[in-house]
Motif scaffolding. Structure first.
Motif, PDB file in Angstrom:
ATOM      1  N   VAL A  87       0.979  -1.369  -0.022  1.00 13.10           N
ATOM      2  CA  VAL A  87      -0.142  -0.212  -0.395  1.00 13.10           C
ATOM      3  C   VAL A  87       0.699   1.049   0.232  1.00 13.10           C
ATOM      4  O   VAL A  87       0.344   1.751  -0.725  1.00 13.10           O
ATOM      5  CB  VAL A  87      -0.982  -0.011   0.906  1.00 13.10           C
ATOM      6  N   VAL A  88       1.700   1.286   0.874  1.00 10.03           N
ATOM      7  CA  VAL A  88       2.567   2.260   1.398  1.00 10.03           C
ATOM      8  C   VAL A  88       4.043   2.437  -0.129  1.00 10.03           C
ATOM      9  O   VAL A  88       4.402   3.905  -0.404  1.00 10.03           O
ATOM     10  CB  VAL A  88       3.006   2.544   2.364  1.00 10.03           C
ATOM     11  N   GLY A  89       4.471   1.099   0.083  1.00 13.45           N
ATOM     12  CA  GLY A  89       5.365   1.397  -1.206  1.00 13.45           C
ATOM     13  C   GLY A  89       6.904   1.365  -0.414  1.00 13.45           C
ATOM     14  O   GLY A  89       7.590   1.225   0.725  1.00 13.45           O
ATOM     15  N   GLN A  90       7.371  -0.170  -1.006  1.00 13.43           N
ATOM     16  CA  GLN A  90       8.371  -0.562  -0.576  1.00 13.43           C
ATOM     17  C   GLN A  90       9.851   0.349  -0.435  1.00 13.43           C
ATOM     18  O   GLN A  90      10.772   0.131   0.787  1.00 13.43           O
ATOM     19  CB  GLN A  90       8.716  -2.063  -2.098  1.00 13.43           C
TER      20      GLN A  90
ATOM     21  N   PRO B  16       2.201  11.544   1.935  1.00 11.49           N
ATOM     22  CA  PRO B  16       2.704  10.912   1.794  1.00 11.49           C
ATOM     23  C   PRO B  16       4.184  11.795   2.560  1.00 11.49           C
ATOM     24  O   PRO B  16       5.801  11.858   2.344  1.00 11.49           O
ATOM     25  CB  PRO B  16       3.002  11.671   0.664  1.00 11.49           C
ATOM     26  N   HIS B  17       3.508  13.167   2.771  1.00 13.48           N
ATOM     27  CA  HIS B  17       5.040  14.071   3.693  1.00 13.48           C
ATOM     28  C   HIS B  17       5.342  13.130   4.644  1.00 13.48           C
ATOM     29  O   HIS B  17       5.890  14.048   5.976  1.00 13.48           O
ATOM     30  CB  HIS B  17       4.391  14.765   4.052  1.00 13.48           C
ATOM     31  N   TRP B  18       4.397  12.393   5.742  1.00 11.24           N
ATOM     32  CA  TRP B  18       4.886  11.404   6.833  1.00 11.24           C
ATOM     33  C   TRP B  18       5.882  10.775   6.644  1.00 11.24           C
ATOM     34  O   TRP B  18       6.162   9.578   6.020  1.00 11.24           O
ATOM     35  CB  TRP B  18       3.705  11.015   7.699  1.00 11.24           C
ATOM     36  N   SER B  19       6.563  10.637   8.191  1.00 12.82           N
ATOM     37  CA  SER B  19       7.433   9.657   8.118  1.00 12.82           C
ATOM     38  C   SER B  19       6.470   8.450   8.881  1.00 12.82           C
ATOM     39  O   SER B  19       5.487   8.347   9.172  1.00 12.82           O
ATOM     40  CB  SER B  19       8.529   9.570   9.098  1.00 12.82           C
ATOM     41  N   VAL B  20       6.964   6.912   8.338  1.00 16.76           N
ATOM     42  CA  VAL B  20       6.594   5.824   9.839  1.00 16.76           C
ATOM     43  C   VAL B  20       6.155   6.381  11.036  1.00 16.76           C
ATOM     44  O   VAL B  20       5.281   5.833  11.733  1.00 16.76           O
ATOM     45  CB  VAL B  20       6.506   4.230   9.217  1.00 16.76           C
ATOM     46  N   ALA B  21       7.462   7.075  11.299  1.00 17.61           N
ATOM     47  CA  ALA B  21       7.810   6.831  13.191  1.00 17.61           C
ATOM     48  C   ALA B  21       6.735   8.456  13.032  1.00 17.61           C
ATOM     49  O   ALA B  21       6.606   8.033  14.711  1.00 17.61           O
ATOM     50  CB  ALA B  21       9.041   7.665  13.136  1.00 17.61           C
ATOM     51  N   GLN B  22       5.838   9.147  12.362  1.00 22.35           N
ATOM     52  CA  GLN B  22       5.264   9.947  12.975  1.00 22.35           C
ATOM     53  C   GLN B  22       4.411   8.738  13.398  1.00 22.35           C
ATOM     54  O   GLN B  22       3.759   9.504  14.079  1.00 22.35           O
ATOM     55  CB  GLN B  22       5.022  10.877  11.787  1.00 22.35           C
ATOM     56  N   LEU B  23       3.392   7.973  12.369  1.00 25.27           N
ATOM     57  CA  LEU B  23       2.635   7.349  13.204  1.00 25.27           C
ATOM     58  C   LEU B  23       2.719   6.461  14.317  1.00 25.27           C
ATOM     59  O   LEU B  23       1.418   6.867  14.948  1.00 25.27           O
ATOM     60  CB  LEU B  23       1.914   6.600  11.729  1.00 25.27           C
ATOM     61  N   VAL B  24       3.414   6.236  14.474  1.00 27.08           N
ATOM     62  CA  VAL B  24       4.344   5.254  15.551  1.00 27.08           C
ATOM     63  C   VAL B  24       3.856   6.292  16.482  1.00 27.08           C
ATOM     64  O   VAL B  24       3.408   5.697  17.772  1.00 27.08           O
ATOM     65  CB  VAL B  24       5.780   4.882  15.205  1.00 27.08           C
ATOM     66  N   ASP B  25       4.230   7.372  17.444  1.00 31.80           N
ATOM     67  CA  ASP B  25       4.455   8.742  17.841  1.00 31.80           C
ATOM     68  C   ASP B  25       3.019   8.545  18.579  1.00 31.80           C
ATOM     69  O   ASP B  25       2.885   8.563  19.311  1.00 31.80           O
ATOM     70  CB  ASP B  25       5.202   9.188  17.376  1.00 31.80           C
ATOM     71  N   LEU B  26       1.905   8.636  16.561  1.00 35.95           N
ATOM     72  CA  LEU B  26       0.602   8.710  17.734  1.00 35.95           C
ATOM     73  C   LEU B  26       0.302   7.681  17.926  1.00 35.95           C
ATOM     74  O   LEU B  26      -0.656   7.906  19.343  1.00 35.95           O
ATOM     75  CB  LEU B  26      -0.185   9.383  15.971  1.00 35.95           C
ATOM     76  N   LEU B  27       0.549   6.927  17.821  1.00 33.96           N
ATOM     77  CA  LEU B  27      -0.179   5.420  18.439  1.00 33.96           C
ATOM     78  C   LEU B  27       0.332   5.011  19.851  1.00 33.96           C
ATOM     79  O   LEU B  27      -0.625   4.465  20.621  1.00 33.96           O
ATOM     80  CB  LEU B  27      -0.081   4.623  17.204  1.00 33.96           C
ATOM     81  N   SER B  28       1.699   6.005  19.754  1.00 35.68           N
ATOM     82  CA  SER B  28       2.049   5.459  20.836  1.00 35.68           C
ATOM     83  C   SER B  28       2.221   6.152  22.082  1.00 35.68           C
ATOM     84  O   SER B  28       1.712   5.613  23.524  1.00 35.68           O
ATOM     85  CB  SER B  28       3.515   5.734  20.798  1.00 35.68           C
ATOM     86  N   ALA B  29       1.004   7.119  21.559  1.00 33.92           N
ATOM     87  CA  ALA B  29       0.291   8.140  23.241  1.00 33.92           C
ATOM     88  C   ALA B  29      -0.522   7.334  23.866  1.00 33.92           C
ATOM     89  O   ALA B  29      -0.586   8.040  25.021  1.00 33.92           O
ATOM     90  CB  ALA B  29      -0.349   9.358  22.302  1.00 33.92           C
ATOM     91  N   GLY B  30      -0.857   6.183  22.998  1.00 37.38           N
ATOM     92  CA  GLY B  30      -2.369   5.031  23.994  1.00 37.38           C
ATOM     93  C   GLY B  30      -3.252   5.752  24.182  1.00 37.38           C
ATOM     94  O   GLY B  30      -4.002   5.532  23.927  1.00 37.38           O
ATOM     95  N   GLU B  31      -3.537   6.948  24.593  1.00 37.51           N
ATOM     96  CA  GLU B  31      -5.153   6.910  24.783  1.00 37.51           C
ATOM     97  C   GLU B  31      -5.680   7.402  23.618  1.00 37.51           C
ATOM     98  O   GLU B  31      -6.951   7.024  22.869  1.00 37.51           O
ATOM     99  CB  GLU B  31      -5.175   8.686  25.589  1.00 37.51           C
TER     100      GLU B  31
END
Length: 994
Positions: free
Chosen positions: A457-460, A495-510
């Motif tokens: 989906v995102v690209g290799q 496309p301007h997001w890094s994978v790490a940015q989404l990880v940080d959002l999810l890691s917020a927990g709440e």
């Protein structure tokens, strides 16, 4: 390949077979290999080994078989494991290490080659697949279940062999295959497809008369044995030969009728021309993995193609699993792959609408509409609609997919009556009442498949640029396809997001579930759809389970959470709904866990509950753990007087349940260890100071026996903070005392002295006499280690007086034993013997195994000093036996050291070295420096006696280093004696000696 079932069941390593001597081991291995990488239930293993007459010890015998296979596999060093996974066991092995998997892969490759019009490649691949067979499948393994599996495998081989013969004839190789084809046909005298192929091969070889005579031979057999005329396939072959057209074609399998048979009279008005319906949703362009499921279900469902005698019931596959695991996508993907196997149509129907199940009569209305039945001809009753549906699909090859079934009753009316149809059902619930269904538990994607989905989906390039973040994203999504598709869609849309940015959002927990939403896709909505179908009491339990922070929880926890008598029914509903998983155990020992995303959703729901309800539920759960821990302590240690009690109200479980759970207290604790430690920390963190310190102190003997020092320390430090925050002085003193004992165990003498001293002052302030008696016992032990034996004796005697007044015989026996140890060191043999006899009498009356171990150890020391080796060894051996029963590693190491010293005295030097090294290994793993130091001293003595001087020197140096840290004066003196002896051997000879 390392595993073979096409022939005798066999393990090979480096080309050499590994002997499997036990027939039961071969049977269990065969079952695991037939379903390699999938869970095989214990019940199915039992059926395979014993059929209908299993012995009473059947489960323990299955465990013995599994243990034997695990040992065998460990010796081979193959990259395989047997996992314990409810409700049975799973053999994890690379697919290409099992001949069955290699065979399946090659057959799929051949099908692909044939589809691209490359018969030469297809035939070559099938030859390689068939070369894997080394005899009758599963040879050497008996039992009805195994024999049935072997018959199915043999049938598959024949199917593939016939495909190969077809290809060879297509390639004009009739001369090459004639001999083999003749032999196979003679081996299977009633298999019409083989005989039709043989007839064509004979004819093409110029033997027309012989080909026609074969038709008469097989026709006679069919009539004599089955009372049947030859089928269409054989008749077609005969007609081709008689009309001299064999060179042009090979007779195809019999085709289905062009139009359905006449409908029953009741539905004679339904006579519209038949148009094959194709209502499947589009297959996902990003579909990845699941090949094991695809192969299994393809084999199950494609079997409906008529060949010989068909089964009486249609093949049914039920895909079940948690919300978002990809059941629908898997079902649709398989259905599309089976397009050619079902030329008369593929029907898809969702059995839910706006998250709620539709009725069976509404479902039949929609299915009949797909089949061309106009609404005005629909019967009124459910039974008549079901009969019309079965009539419309009778003898047609139709694949039906029913998505999101609510229960067995909903789909009962939708089951085909014809075995020519196939049925795929998806459900969040475990459906067990569908006849002949192959129920497939769909698990989350493997880590690699999950990464592949992201790449699709995102690209290799984008994923490979952040491999660590991608792996963390996969973990945060629980490897659930729904969550991964949402995450991937969000990344693709930004496309301007890094994978790490989404990880940080999810890691917020709440905000985790908020972030796992995109367009019409939502993990929260998927979970809500399942939750809202639960009965009200089950929904309440689901919410309250999230109040716990334990990794997994026991079946009995439902009762205290709900505040009522409970028998686990609601838990099983949650299991059936895939909202919780059974992670191990059976019956009252079953343990469950809630997946992370589900837990977040449950906690969202719980947050809407009144806080009083949440606190009360947690309070009751903690009180239940405390009750069971207290009972376990009492049963294993002969009462609960040897500790200080808290004043927390207990939650009482039924006597029958407690008796079942605590029949073996040590085993119960091993199952509950992690949960109790977590519960104790949670109690402290949430302000339940009294419960926290009481629970922490209650389980100390179990933690001590397992050398679980970190758990001891973490629970007590958390409880100490909570007690101080609430000015709980008695609890504070209890935790300081126990932390002092821990420091003493680990030979941190200054820390032990500080903690014990402060605890004694607080015990005195609050008037806690029992606490003072316990503290005196360990202050005496501290004095003894530091060489202050007179002060140690004084503290021990004061402690004994207090304990007698308090009526605590167990702790009194322990102090008497410690005092006896000093008397042994001083050479006061008679007093030591009397002290030990009194101590043994007290623990026998109380039934306290752990203290008896220490007494036996001291008795062994006593008789060792007398040089009465026989009695010394007897007491050390008794101590060893009791230590192993109680899984007390430190006590086991001490007993082994005593036995090793006896063996040394008896002149069994090699045996003694092995025994003491075993003791040393246990002591070192427990982090016990005093015991490790003593073992090194004895090993140095043994090495001296066997002229291994360099090893003796190394060992005694290590001993002195360890003992200097612990202040063990008696053994330091013994080590120095050995060192002097070693140096004598190492010194160069004098001039006079030369």
């Amino acid at each position: 390949m390392h595993f073979r079932i096409f022939g005798p069941v066999q393990i090979t390593t480096d080309g050499t077979p590994v002997e499997i001597t036990a027939p039961r081991h071969r049977a269990v291995l065969a079952m695991l290999l037939l379903d390699v990488n999938r869970v095989v239930s214990v019940d199915r293993l039992i059926e395979a080994v014993w059929s209908d007459a299993p012995p009473s010890t059947v489960r323990s015998q299955i465990y013995t078989c599994i243990s034997g296979l695990r040992r065998l596999l460990r010796r081979t060093a193959l990259p395989v494991r047997i996992l314990t996974k409810a409700p049975g066991y799973q053999l994890l092995a690379p697919a290409d290490s099992v001949d069955l998997h290699v065979f399946d892969r090659l057959v799929r490759e051949a099908a692909a080659a044939r589809a691209r019009s490359d018969p030469e490649a297809a035939a070559d691949v099938l030859r390689r697949a068939l070369a894997l067979w080394q005899g009758d499948p599963l040879a050497g393994v008996e039992g009805e279940l195994i024999e049935a599996a072997a018959a199915r495998l043999a049938e598959r081989r024949l199917d593939v062999l016939e495909q190969r013969f077809e290809l060879e004839l297509e390639l004009g190789k009739h001369h090459q295959v004639l001999h083999e084809l003749t032999a196979e046909a003679e081996s299977h005298p009633l298999r019409e497809r083989l005989w039709s192929l043989l007839m064509i091969a004979l004819y093409r070889s110029g033997r027309q008369a012989e080909a026609l005579s074969q038709f008469q031979v097989v026709r006679g057999r069919l009539i004599d044995e089955l009372g049947l005329e030859p089928g269409q396939e054989l008749r077609t072959a005969e007609r081709i030969i008689l009309t001299d057209g064999a060179a042009a074609s090979i007779p195809p399998p019999p085709a289905p009728p062009v139009s359905p048979p006449a409908p029953p009279a009741a539905f004679s008005t339904v006579s519209a021309p038949y148009v094959a319906p194709r209502t499947l949703p589009t297959d996902s362009p990003h579909y990845v993995g699941r090949q094991t499921y695809v192969s299994r279900l393809h084999a199950k469902l494609a079997a409906v193609v008529p060949h010989g005698e068909r089964p009486h019931t249609p093949p049914v596959a039920v895909l079940t699993g948690p919300p978002g695991v990809g059941k629908t996508a898997l079902g649709v993907h398989i259905a599309h792959q089976l397009y050619d196997a079902f030329p008369d149509g593929q029907l898809y129907l969702s059995l839910s609408e706006k998250g709620m199940p539709i009725t069976a009569d509404r479902a039949l209305e929609r299915m009949l509409a797909m089949l061309g039945v106009p609404g005005y001809l629909l019967p009124e009753s459910l039974e008549e609609r079901a009969a019309l549906f079965r009539s419309r699909i009778a003898d047609r090859r139709i694949l039906i997919m029913l998505d999101d079934a609510a229960d067995d009753a909903q789909v009962a009316a939708l089951l085909p009556g014809s075995s020519s149809c196939g049925l795929i059902i998806t459900s969040r619930w475990r459906l067990a009442g569908i006849p002949g269904a192959d129920v497939v538990e769909v698990d989350p994607l493997s880590p690699q498949d999950a990464i592949d989905l992201l790449m699709n989906v995102v690209g290799q390039a984008r994923v490979l640029a952040e491999p660590a973040a991608a792996l963390e994203l996969v973990t945060l999504c629980g490897r659930l396809p729904l969550a991964l598709r949402i995450a991937a869609a969000r990344l693709a849309g930004r496309p301007h997001w890094s994978v790490a940015q989404l990880v940080d959002l999810l890691s917020a927990g709440e905000r985790w579930l908020d972030e796992l939403s995109y367009g019409t896709l939502s993990v929260r909505d998927s979970l809500a759809s399942t939750y809202e179908r639960l009965p009200a009491p089950t929904r309440r339990l689901f919410r309250l389970l999230s109040v716990l922070t334990v990794q997994d929880f026991p079946v009995w926890i439902a009762a205290p959470l709900l505040g009522e008598a409970h028998h686990g029914h609601d838990l099983e509903i949650l299991v059936d709904a895939h909202l919780i998983d059974v992670v191990r155990g059976h019956g009252v020992f079953a343990r469950y866990a809630m997946p992370e995303l589900v837990l977040l959703y449950a906690r969202e729901l719980l947050a809407a509950e009144p806080e009083d309800e949440q606190h009360a539920a947690l309070d009751r759960a903690l009180a239940a753990w405390l009750t069971l821990a207290e009972q376990a302590h009492r049963r294993e240690h002969g009462g609960d007087l040897a500790r200080i009690h808290g004043r927390t109200p207990r939650w009482t479980l039924s006597d029958d349940l407690v008796d079942q759970l605590l029949a073996e207290p040590v085993e119960w604790f091993d199952q509950e260890h992690a949960a109790i430690v977590t519960a104790a920390r949670q109690a402290a963190a949430h302000g339940y100071a009294e419960t926290g310190w009481d629970l922490s102190l209650t389980v100390v003997p179990f933690l001590e026996a397992r050398c679980a020092w970190d758990d001891w320390r973490s629970t007590h430090e958390a409880a100490l903070v909570a007690c101080r925050a609430q000015n709980n002085r008695r609890g504070e003193a209890a935790m300081l005392y126990s932390l002092g004992v821990l420091a003493l165990e680990q030979q941190r003498l200054d820390e032990a002295s500080a903690h014990l001293g402060l605890a004694m002052r607080v015990f005195t302030e609050v008037g806690e006499a029992h606490g003072r008696a316990l503290g005196l016992r360990h202050l005496g032990a501290l004095d003894h280690l530091r060489g202050h034996t007179d002060q140690a004796i004084s503290r021990y005697e004061e402690s004994i007086d207090l304990l007698r007044d308090l009526g605590d015989p167990v702790t009194e026996a322990d102090v008497l034993c410690r005092l006896a140890g000093i008397m042994i060191d001083r050479g006061d043999r008679n007093r030591a013997e009397k002290l030990l006899e009194n101590a043994l009498r007290l623990v026998w009356e109380a039934g306290c195994r752990p203290v008896e171990i220490h007494i036996r150890q001291r008795q062994g020391d006593l008789y060792l000093n007398d040089d009465d080796l026989e009695r010394a060894e007897m007491h050390f051996s008794l101590a060893l036996e009791e230590a192993r029963l109680g899984r007390n590693q430190l006590a086991e190491a001490a007993a082994l050291l005593g036995i090793g010293i006896v063996q040394h005295r008896e002149g069994l030097l090699d045996q003694a070295v092995g025994t003491v090294e075993q003791a040393h290994g246990l002591g070192r793993r427990c982090g016990e420096r005093t015991l490790s130091g003593r073992c090194r001293v004895v090993l140095a003595e043994l090495f001296c006696d066997t002229d291994r001087i360099d090893e003796a020197h190394n060992s005694v140096q290590q001993a002195l280093s360890l003992l200097s840290q612990t202040g063990d004066a008696v053994w330091q003196k013994r080590a120095l004696t050995v060192l002097a002896r070693v140096r004598t051997h190492l010194s160069p000879p004098s001039a006079e000696g030369a």
